[in-house]
Write an enzyme that holds these catalytic residues in place. Structure first.
Site, short mmCIF file in Angstrom:
data_model
loop_
_atom_site.label_atom_id
_atom_site.label_comp_id
_atom_site.label_asym_id
_atom_site.label_seq_id
_atom_site.Cartn_x
_atom_site.Cartn_y
_atom_site.Cartn_z
N CYS A 105 0.82 -1.21 0.00
CA CYS A 105 0.00 0.00 0.00
C CYS A 105 0.85 1.26 0.00
CB CYS A 105 -0.91 0.02 1.21
SG CYS A 105 -2.04 -1.35 1.24
N CYS A 147 -2.75 8.33 7.01
CA CYS A 147 -1.38 8.42 7.53
C CYS A 147 -1.41 8.65 9.03
CB CYS A 147 -0.62 9.55 6.85
SG CYS A 147 -0.36 9.30 5.10
#
Lengths: 395, 128
Positions: B35, B104
């Protein structure tokens, strides 16, 4: 040092194109559809541009349709060919896995409308196998669409060979030549191209102008309905300034083409050689069959977006096929198609040089990329696992 | 308008607490290379207080900045409090992240959580 190295994304408008544009905006503001002198003068500008562009690609002016850019041309070309095919009961289309999304998404739309699409894989070097393409053509194939030059890895596709096969098989051949027009010789007759898409801002023209070439006799489907502009095939008052500037930019690009090629090729190869010194990296795309300004690499153990932002801090504008740069989950479909696995494809860098690139800039690019890759690897857990032997290197 | 806030850029360009702790009491790794994001947190814990924290991140600028900010936020904090750090708090401390980059900050939260879990599991094993 400031280096704009993302010319595959867009180019800086040339002075010639800009001056043409300003002159048109100021002095040829009439509507080309108006019958009085001011209107007809604007019409003249339009037709001069059409003739100039047609001559450059060896077409007839009536075969050039002005559009807003490459994406519109791609959409219209594909939908037109699909309509023509459908009328004959042919609903199979062949393309490649590395096309631009303007092609891939239009093909998806056609699939939803009953068409069958074969996306040919490419070889590891990013080039389509013409024999494989020949074998994929069926009785019901109505269109082959293959890009002339890939926008991400710069590989040049065997367009002439594919054109020949399509002509022999009686299948329409469209090429998305957005990255090629103005950068390499295009002769639609010699290359047996039936339809072609191009965009002005890829050859130092303005954004918002492009064109489609469609061989005489190919019936076009309208995307935009309205007035009778472009012989009724593309309604809307023409972007006269943009179109005239596009023609001026193309003429200039073609005149300088050979000199730019000869100058940039050694600079490109010098950068490739320099970047190859970075451990565990790989050049994407064929070493020889690539655009003279195009460099694409994957670096193991780092992620492309952070690489780009650090390069930007050093004054270098470049690009990446990392998912993080686009907001998508998957990295570039082109990098995946040439066999780069996800882990590695995220660490990609595309450098596309401008015509005025210098050796001094090449040195700066090499030095900067080396520094940034080393810095990011310094605190990458992936790199630690690779160097400690916990994981195996892919590149 | 810039893609990232000044705070994100500051933490990306000058990341705090970068590196590893060889004799860490707890280590947490989240994400995967497929990813495009991997975050690894190392904790040094004394009397249930995070005495030191280091990180390594493979990922985009906002992943690196989120790791850096998160380590600053938990350093010196009691474990219980550190374990309650939310991704939202990390993103806010960075003056916001673009919508598609919020994951994130989630990774940062999860990495800390995993590191604390790892520490607690080690403790439990010792007691057995």
């Amino acid at each position: 040092m400031k280096i704009y190295a993302d010319n595959a994304a867009t180019t800086k408008i040339s002075d010639t194109a800009l001056n043409t544009m300003l002159d048109c905006i100021k002095n040829f503001y009439g509507n080309p559809s108006s019958l009085y002198t001011i209107g007809q003068k604007a019409k003249e500008k339009l037709e001069e541009a059409r003739l100039s562009i047609a001559e450059i690609i060896n077409a007839h002016p009536s075969e050039i349709i002005f559009t807003s850019g490459g994406s519109e041309a791609d959409n219209q070309a594909l939908l037109s060919a699909a309509e023509i095919g459908k009328a004959k009961g042919k609903t199979h289309i062949i393309s490649t896995a590395i096309e631009h999304h303007a092609i891939l998404h239009t093909l998806k739309r056609l699939e939803k409308n009953g068409f069958t699409v074969t996306l040919l894989p490419v070889k590891e070097n990013g080039i389509v196998d013409a024999d494989e393409l020949r074998a994929a053509i069926r009785e019901d194939t109505c269109l082959v669409t293959v890009m002339a030059v890939n926008n991400e890895i710069g590989t040049i596709q065997p367009i002439k060979e594919i054109g020949e096969i399509c002509r022999e098989k009686g299948v329409l051949f469209h090429t998305d030549a957005v990255q090629a027009v103005g950068h390499m010789p295009i002769d639609v007759k010699a290359m047996n191209i039936d339809m072609l898409s191009a965009s002005a801002h890829k050859f130092n023209g303005p954004k918002g102008a492009g064109f489609m070439y469609a061989r005489k006799g190919i019936r076009l489907t309208n995307l935009i309905e309205g007035g009778a502009q472009e012989k009724g095939k593309r309604a809307g008052t023409e972007n006269v300034a943009g179109i005239a500037a596009m023609a001026a930019a193309l003429k200039e690009s073609v005149e300088n083409m050979q000199a730019v090629n000869e100058r940039l090729t050694p600079i490109r190869d010098y950068i490739i050689k320099g970047l190859k010194e970075i451990p565990h990296c790989a050049l994407n795309g064929d070493e020889r069959e690539r655009m003279c300004n195009s460099i694409s690499f994957c670096f193991e153990g780092i992620e492309g977006e952070s690489l780009l932002i650090l390069l930007d801090q050093k004054g270098i504008s470049a690009s990446s096929g990392s998912a993080c740069t686009s907001g998508a989950l998957d990295p570039s479909h082109v990098l995946l198609a040439i066999g780069r696995v996800h882990d590695v494809a995220h660490g990609s860098l595309r450098i596309s040089l401008g015509a005025d690139a210098t050796m001094e800039e090449a040195d700066y690019i090499i030095k900067s990329v080396k520094e940034v890759v080393e810095y990011l690897r310094g605190f990458s857990p992936v790199w630690r696992d690779l160097t400690s032997g916990k994981k195996e290197f892919i590149l | 308008m810039a893609l990232y806030s000044d705070k994100v850029m500051d933490h990306f360009l000058n990341p705090r607490n970068v590196g590893i702790i060889e004799d860490a009491d707890g280590v947490g790794e989240v994400g995967n290379a497929k990813c495009g994001d991997i975050m690894k947190m190392y904790l040094k814990i004394e009397d249930d207080i995070i005495k030191d924290v280091k990180f390594e991140t493979f990922g985009c600028a906002s992943a690196i900045a989120s790791s850096s900010m998160a380590t600053e936020m938990i350093k010196g904090q009691p474990l219980e409090q550190a374990d309650q750090l939310t991704n939202k708090a990390v993103a806010e401390a960075l003056d916001g992240l673009p919508g598609y980059k919020m994951h994130c900050s989630v990774l940062a939260q999860e990495a800390i959580h995993e590191a604390i879990k790892n520490y607690e599991e080690k403790g439990e094993n010792k007691n057995e």
